[in-house]
Design a protein around this motif. Structure first.
Motif, PDB file in Angstrom:
ATOM      1  N   ASP A 178      -0.738  -8.669  39.616  1.00  0.00           N
ATOM      2  CA  ASP A 178      -0.693  -8.792  41.076  1.00  0.00           C
ATOM      3  C   ASP A 178      -1.468 -10.012  41.547  1.00  0.00           C
ATOM      4  N   ALA A 179      -2.534 -10.332  40.830  1.00  0.00           N
ATOM      5  CA  ALA A 179      -3.415 -11.438  41.209  1.00  0.00           C
ATOM      6  C   ALA A 179      -4.080 -11.957  39.950  1.00  0.00           C
ATOM      7  N   SER A 180      -4.570 -13.189  40.014  1.00  0.00           N
ATOM      8  CA  SER A 180      -5.277 -13.717  38.850  1.00  0.00           C
ATOM      9  C   SER A 180      -6.178 -14.885  39.231  1.00  0.00           C
ATOM     10  N   HIS A 181      -7.263 -14.972  38.524  1.00  0.00           N
ATOM     11  CA  HIS A 181      -8.085 -16.179  38.395  1.00  0.00           C
ATOM     12  C   HIS A 181      -7.154 -17.228  37.796  1.00  0.00           C
ATOM     13  N   ALA A 182      -7.038 -18.408  38.433  1.00  0.00           N
ATOM     14  CA  ALA A 182      -6.029 -19.373  37.998  1.00  0.00           C
ATOM     15  C   ALA A 182      -6.460 -20.802  38.319  1.00  0.00           C
ATOM     16  N   PRO A 183      -5.946 -21.782  37.574  1.00  0.00           N
ATOM     17  CA  PRO A 183      -6.193 -23.187  37.926  1.00  0.00           C
ATOM     18  C   PRO A 183      -5.718 -23.458  39.347  1.00  0.00           C
ATOM     19  N   ALA A 184      -6.462 -24.277  40.066  1.00  0.00           N
ATOM     20  CA  ALA A 184      -6.141 -24.506  41.482  1.00  0.00           C
ATOM     21  C   ALA A 184      -4.783 -25.151  41.687  1.00  0.00           C
ATOM     22  N   THR A 185      -4.265 -25.836  40.670  1.00  0.00           N
ATOM     23  CA  THR A 185      -2.937 -26.445  40.791  1.00  0.00           C
ATOM     24  C   THR A 185      -1.808 -25.434  40.606  1.00  0.00           C
ATOM     25  N   LEU A 186      -2.093 -24.293  40.002  1.00  0.00           N
ATOM     26  CA  LEU A 186      -1.024 -23.384  39.578  1.00  0.00           C
ATOM     27  C   LEU A 186      -0.201 -22.809  40.733  1.00  0.00           C
ATOM     28  N   PRO A 187      -0.799 -22.393  41.861  1.00  0.00           N
ATOM     29  CA  PRO A 187       0.052 -21.906  42.959  1.00  0.00           C
ATOM     30  C   PRO A 187       1.019 -22.967  43.471  1.00  0.00           C
ATOM     31  N   PHE A 188       0.582 -24.229  43.499  1.00  0.00           N
ATOM     32  CA  PHE A 188       1.454 -25.313  43.945  1.00  0.00           C
ATOM     33  C   PHE A 188       2.605 -25.508  42.967  1.00  0.00           C
ATOM     34  N   LEU A 189       2.276 -25.484  41.677  1.00  0.00           N
ATOM     35  CA  LEU A 189       3.306 -25.652  40.650  1.00  0.00           C
ATOM     36  C   LEU A 189       4.332 -24.531  40.708  1.00  0.00           C
ATOM     37  N   ALA A 190       3.860 -23.301  40.933  1.00  0.00           N
ATOM     38  CA  ALA A 190       4.777 -22.164  41.009  1.00  0.00           C
ATOM     39  C   ALA A 190       5.712 -22.304  42.211  1.00  0.00           C
ATOM     40  N   ASN A 191       5.178 -22.712  43.348  1.00  0.00           N
ATOM     41  CA  ASN A 191       6.005 -22.898  44.537  1.00  0.00           C
ATOM     42  C   ASN A 191       7.053 -23.985  44.337  1.00  0.00           C
ATOM     43  N   LEU A 192       6.682 -25.028  43.633  1.00  0.00           N
ATOM     44  CA  LEU A 192       7.588 -26.155  43.417  1.00  0.00           C
ATOM     45  C   LEU A 192       8.524 -25.926  42.231  1.00  0.00           C
ATOM     46  N   GLY A 193       8.283 -24.870  41.456  1.00  0.00           N
ATOM     47  CA  GLY A 193       9.147 -24.576  40.320  1.00  0.00           C
ATOM     48  C   GLY A 193       9.015 -25.574  39.195  1.00  0.00           C
ATOM     49  N   ILE A 194       7.803 -26.092  38.993  1.00  0.00           N
ATOM     50  CA  ILE A 194       7.560 -27.057  37.916  1.00  0.00           C
ATOM     51  C   ILE A 194       7.159 -26.301  36.653  1.00  0.00           C
ATOM     52  N   GLU A 195       7.972 -26.402  35.612  1.00  0.00           N
ATOM     53  CA  GLU A 195       7.791 -25.731  34.331  1.00  0.00           C
ATOM     54  C   GLU A 195       7.911 -24.202  34.425  1.00  0.00           C
ATOM     55  N   SER A 196       8.530 -23.711  35.510  1.00  0.00           N
ATOM     56  CA  SER A 196       8.778 -22.273  35.646  1.00  0.00           C
ATOM     57  C   SER A 196       9.837 -22.087  36.725  1.00  0.00           C
ATOM     58  N   ASP A 197      10.315 -20.855  36.871  1.00  0.00           N
ATOM     59  CA  ASP A 197      11.175 -20.555  38.007  1.00  0.00           C
ATOM     60  C   ASP A 197      10.358 -20.659  39.285  1.00  0.00           C
ATOM     61  N   PRO A 198      10.946 -21.140  40.380  1.00  0.00           N
ATOM     62  CA  PRO A 198      10.192 -21.198  41.643  1.00  0.00           C
ATOM     63  C   PRO A 198       9.763 -19.804  42.086  1.00  0.00           C
ATOM     64  N   CYS A 199       8.554 -19.713  42.585  1.00  0.00           N
ATOM     65  CA  CYS A 199       8.032 -18.433  43.078  1.00  0.00           C
ATOM     66  C   CYS A 199       7.044 -18.716  44.190  1.00  0.00           C
ATOM     67  N   ALA A 200       7.230 -18.062  45.335  1.00  0.00           N
ATOM     68  CA  ALA A 200       6.321 -18.251  46.461  1.00  0.00           C
ATOM     69  C   ALA A 200       4.981 -17.597  46.141  1.00  0.00           C
ATOM     70  N   CYS A 201       3.956 -18.434  45.921  1.00  0.00           N
ATOM     71  CA  CYS A 201       2.604 -17.958  45.616  1.00  0.00           C
ATOM     72  C   CYS A 201       1.631 -18.561  46.606  1.00  0.00           C
ATOM     73  N   VAL A 202       0.552 -17.853  46.861  1.00  0.00           N
ATOM     74  CA  VAL A 202      -0.458 -18.327  47.802  1.00  0.00           C
ATOM     75  C   VAL A 202      -1.847 -18.079  47.230  1.00  0.00           C
ATOM     76  N   SER A 203      -2.824 -18.720  47.850  1.00  0.00           N
ATOM     77  CA  SER A 203      -4.235 -18.477  47.519  1.00  0.00           C
ATOM     78  C   SER A 203      -5.041 -18.437  48.809  1.00  0.00           C
ATOM     79  N   GLY A 204      -5.814 -17.380  48.957  1.00  0.00           N
ATOM     80  CA  GLY A 204      -6.698 -17.250  50.110  1.00  0.00           C
ATOM     81  C   GLY A 204      -8.158 -17.417  49.756  1.00  0.00           C
ATOM     82  N   LEU A 205      -8.448 -17.846  48.510  1.00  0.00           N
ATOM     83  CA  LEU A 205      -9.847 -17.977  48.093  1.00  0.00           C
ATOM     84  C   LEU A 205      -9.982 -18.974  46.955  1.00  0.00           C
TER      85      LEU A 205
END
Length: 371
Positions: free
Chosen positions: A65-92
């Motif tokens: 549901d959530a994870s500690h992640a590199p700060a670039t990862l939500p952007f990459l997921a939204n843009l679909g770079i090296e994965s299927d596109p997925c709307a992800c966000v970070s509030g912290l």
């Protein structure tokens, strides 16, 4: 009526919260061990993961549901770079800085002290061998820092040195076995190599990009919307944990927590040294050193536009692709949709309402609270 009431009172599924064994997962561990998740009324199950690619895939597929992640990862997921596109966000933002650049003991003994002297070794061994450096994940801050460090001395990545992606905990053994000549990684995996005599630290994030955003709490947008109240309470607990992690009096206990096999499985001394960015031959005590990893100070936790802009500039630099630019004209949608200050502000208000930033509890003993 009783059926409606029973449905309303049904307990939600535990939040599946992922982390990788690096020191900047500390807020998650501290929140778990200090009872902060319970304090804010969230049921959390921590899951130790092995790679950032695995974290990305599990977030996208709903296994986390959530994870500690590199700060670039939500952007990459939204843009679909090296994965299927997925709307992800970070509030912290969980941490700033925290990375170290390490070279092998062999390069150190050959006289390498910086990128300029590394270039001399590259030219000396031209057509004889190719030097290889590890990064934790493609398009990570570690790759950005390493590439900038190399380029500043005129070294061309992928032409004069090879870059490979290796999970953080595998960096030290891979270096020790001689498969790579250096790496850029989050602590404590630089300090482990230094303490073991297998490597030497040449630079840290504080040298290369002071106060850069490093780790975030990443969730799918559907989770942030569908379980908004739980999400905000989770952020409030982690925000208080970030405050606790930045207190010098808690660093020793935090290192003991992180060292446990369920978490980092690394020596306490290396975790403590890594938090301060010390080399084993440093003569200054840890107490006199500035912190390498920042969890709360310098307005670390707010997912602000300036942090998002630093990350997007770094991603554009790494991609360096006119096709990518043309497909994604303008950066404002990415900036406003990925880093969610509105969610952060609600969580911050909840944390302050629970005395999260004013009444900091003291921990004196570590008793693991594993499931």
């Amino acid at each position: 009526m009783s059926r409606i009431k029973a449905t309303f009172l049904r307990r939600p599924e535990p939040i599946q919260l992922g982390f990788l064994p690096v020191s900047d997962c500390a807020p998650l561990i501290f929140a778990r061990e200090n009872g902060l998740f319970e304090k804010y009324g969230v049921d959390v199950e921590l899951q130790r993961e092995t790679s950032w690619a695995g974290v990305r895939d599990k977030i996208i597929n709903g296994e986390l549901d959530a994870s500690h992640a590199p700060a670039t990862l939500p952007f990459l997921a939204n843009l679909g770079i090296e994965s299927d596109p997925c709307a992800c966000v970070s509030g912290l933002i969980l941490s700033l800085q925290g990375n170290s650049l390490v070279i092998s003991r062999g390069l150190w003994d050959a006289g390498v002290r910086d990128a300029v002297t590394l270039r001399e070794q590259i030219y000396k061994h031209w057509h004889k061998r190719t030097f290889t450096f590890g990064v934790v994940f493609s398009f990570s801050s570690q790759e950005l820092l390493l590439r900038r460090w190399l380029k500043a001395a005129g070294i061309v990545p992928e032409v004069e040195v090879r870059l490979v992606a290796i999970p953080p905990a595998q960096m030290y053994p891979t270096l020790k076995l001689g498969y790579i000549d250096g790496y850029c990684v989050s602590e404590p995996w630089a300090a482990v190599a230094v303490e073991a005599g297998a490597g030497m630290r040449l630079a840290t994030s504080a040298d290369l990009a002071p106060l850069h955003p490093e780790k975030v709490l990443m969730v799918r947008q559907s989770f942030a919307i569908g379980r908004a109240e739980e999400h905000e309470r989770l952020l409030a607990a982690l925000l208080e944990a970030c405050t606790l992690c930045d207190l010098p009096r808690n660093r020793k206990l935090m290192s003991e927590m992180l060292s446990h096999p369920h978490y980092l499985n690394a020596p306490v001394e290396c975790i403590q040294a890594g938090l301060h960015g010390l080399n084993s031959n440093g003569s200054t005590s840890a107490e006199d050193q500035p912190d390498l990893t920042i969890f709360h100070g310098h307005n670390a936790n707010e997912p602000s536009d300036d942090k998002a802009l630093w990350l997007m500039d770094g991603l554009y630099e790494l991609l360096n692709d006119s096709v990518f630019r043309s497909k994604n004209a303008g950066r404002t949608p990415v900036l406003t949709n990925v880093f969610r200050r509105d969610i952060f502000q609600r969580a911050q208000a909840l944390s302050l309402g629970n005395n999260g930033s004013h009444k900091i509890s003291e921990l004196t003993e570590f008793k693991p609270a594993f499931i």
